[in-house]
Scaffold this motif. Structure first.
Motif, PDB file in Angstrom:
ATOM      1  N   GLU A  67      -0.294   2.957  -3.516  1.00  0.00           N
ATOM      2  CA  GLU A  67       0.120   3.008  -2.010  1.00  0.00           C
ATOM      3  C   GLU A  67      -0.649   1.855  -1.178  1.00  0.00           C
ATOM      4  O   GLU A  67       1.504   1.379  -0.240  1.00  0.00           O
ATOM      5  N   HIS A  70       3.045  -0.035  -1.955  1.00  0.00           N
ATOM      6  CA  HIS A  70       4.091   0.616  -1.586  1.00  0.00           C
ATOM      7  C   HIS A  70       3.992   0.054   0.012  1.00  0.00           C
ATOM      8  O   HIS A  70       5.821  -0.319   0.338  1.00  0.00           O
ATOM      9  N   ARG A  71       3.612  -0.164   0.840  1.00  0.00           N
ATOM     10  CA  ARG A  71       3.607   0.193   1.751  1.00  0.00           C
ATOM     11  C   ARG A  71       4.268  -1.618   2.118  1.00  0.00           C
ATOM     12  O   ARG A  71       5.232  -1.134   3.969  1.00  0.00           O
ATOM     13  N   CYS A  73       6.327  -3.509   0.210  1.00  0.00           N
ATOM     14  CA  CYS A  73       6.876  -3.913   0.014  1.00  0.00           C
ATOM     15  C   CYS A  73       8.445  -2.932   0.498  1.00  0.00           C
ATOM     16  O   CYS A  73       8.203  -1.727   1.015  1.00  0.00           O
ATOM     17  N   GLN A  75      11.975  -1.420   0.366  1.00  0.00           N
ATOM     18  CA  GLN A  75      12.669  -0.419  -0.931  1.00  0.00           C
ATOM     19  C   GLN A  75      13.761  -1.218  -2.157  1.00  0.00           C
ATOM     20  O   GLN A  75      13.727  -2.727  -1.417  1.00  0.00           O
ATOM     21  N   VAL A 122       3.301   7.974  -2.789  1.00  0.00           N
ATOM     22  CA  VAL A 122       3.761   7.116  -2.875  1.00  0.00           C
ATOM     23  C   VAL A 122       5.045   7.506  -3.920  1.00  0.00           C
ATOM     24  O   VAL A 122       4.828   7.847  -4.796  1.00  0.00           O
ATOM     25  N   HIS A 123       6.333   6.683  -3.825  1.00  0.00           N
ATOM     26  CA  HIS A 123       7.405   6.735  -5.119  1.00  0.00           C
ATOM     27  C   HIS A 123       7.857   5.352  -5.829  1.00  0.00           C
ATOM     28  O   HIS A 123       7.875   4.510  -5.079  1.00  0.00           O
ATOM     29  N   PHE A 124       7.700   5.018  -6.804  1.00  0.00           N
ATOM     30  CA  PHE A 124       8.045   3.649  -7.722  1.00  0.00           C
ATOM     31  C   PHE A 124       8.658   4.690  -8.539  1.00  0.00           C
ATOM     32  O   PHE A 124       8.558   5.811 -10.012  1.00  0.00           O
ATOM     33  N   VAL A 179      10.498   0.332  -5.619  1.00  0.00           N
ATOM     34  CA  VAL A 179      10.223   0.399  -4.821  1.00  0.00           C
ATOM     35  C   VAL A 179      10.879   1.366  -4.503  1.00  0.00           C
ATOM     36  O   VAL A 179      12.028   0.782  -3.808  1.00  0.00           O
ATOM     37  N   LYS A 181      11.577   4.402  -0.946  1.00  0.00           N
ATOM     38  CA  LYS A 181      10.715   4.684  -0.099  1.00  0.00           C
ATOM     39  C   LYS A 181      11.897   5.745   0.906  1.00  0.00           C
ATOM     40  O   LYS A 181      13.207   6.062   0.262  1.00  0.00           O
TER      41      LYS A 181
END
Length: 181
Positions: A67, A70-71, A73, A75, A122-124, A179, A181
């Motif tokens: 998480e 992700h925050r 990084c 897109q 979060v999405h990867f 990453v 978003k």
């Protein structure tokens, strides 16, 4: 245009040029002493790339680290994670608390079927997964065996993982995530 920011999380004694080398233990290779389990001291959407090798297996709540990655990084930033493969002797060091297999990061990929939806805050996108086998000295015949298993494991990962990985374990596994978003 701003400077490209790249992080090497849990660098230990191995400095990676062109990266901000981060570890919780001070060392000449470390640019920033930071316990990544307590957060990363970077602004949202400020990082272009993250690299971490043999670090996440030492962290209980790796979903929280993901998480945080992700925050910070941007897109489409790439995140390269190399960890010991779960059946490797390297995975069973005393300070290792987590094991990783071929599908370990599918929980963060909304395009994959998973029952672990609670982790999908979060999405990867999982772009690539590669089994790596230990390399020996140049003339060691095991290199040929490792080459064969590497080809097989990376061509047929589910076959390898379900039927062969306990007999001939990979040393480590590399994930390249993107990453989203």
């Amino acid at each position: 245009m701003g400077r490209t920011m790249k992080l090497n999380l849990g660098c230990g004694k191995i400095r990676k040029e062109g990266y901000v080398n981060i570890d919780k233990i001070d060392d000449p290779a470390v640019d920033l002493v930071c316990d990544i389990t307590k957060g990363l001291p970077f602004k949202d959407n400020s990082i272009h790339e993250v690299y971490t090798r043999h670090t996440l297996q030492q962290i209980f709540e790796y979903d929280k680290i993901m998480e945080e990655i992700h925050r910070v990084c941007k897109q489409n930033s790439l995140v390269t994670i190399i960890v010991p493969y779960y059946s490797s002797y390297a995975a069973h060091a005393p300070d290792h608390v987590r094991f990783f297999n071929f599908g370990s990061f599918d929980i963060f990929d909304k395009g994959k079927q998973t029952r672990w939806k609670k982790f999908q805050k979060v999405h990867f996108r999982v772009n690539r997964v590669e089994f790596r086998f230990q390399r020996f000295s140049a003339y060691n015949p095991l290199n040929l065996v490792n080459f064969f298993f590497s080809m097989l494991a990376n061509k047929k990962p589910y076959f390898y993982e379900r039927l062969l990985s306990s007999l001939y374990p990979a040393y480590e596994i590399e994930f390249v995530l993107e990453v989203m978003k």
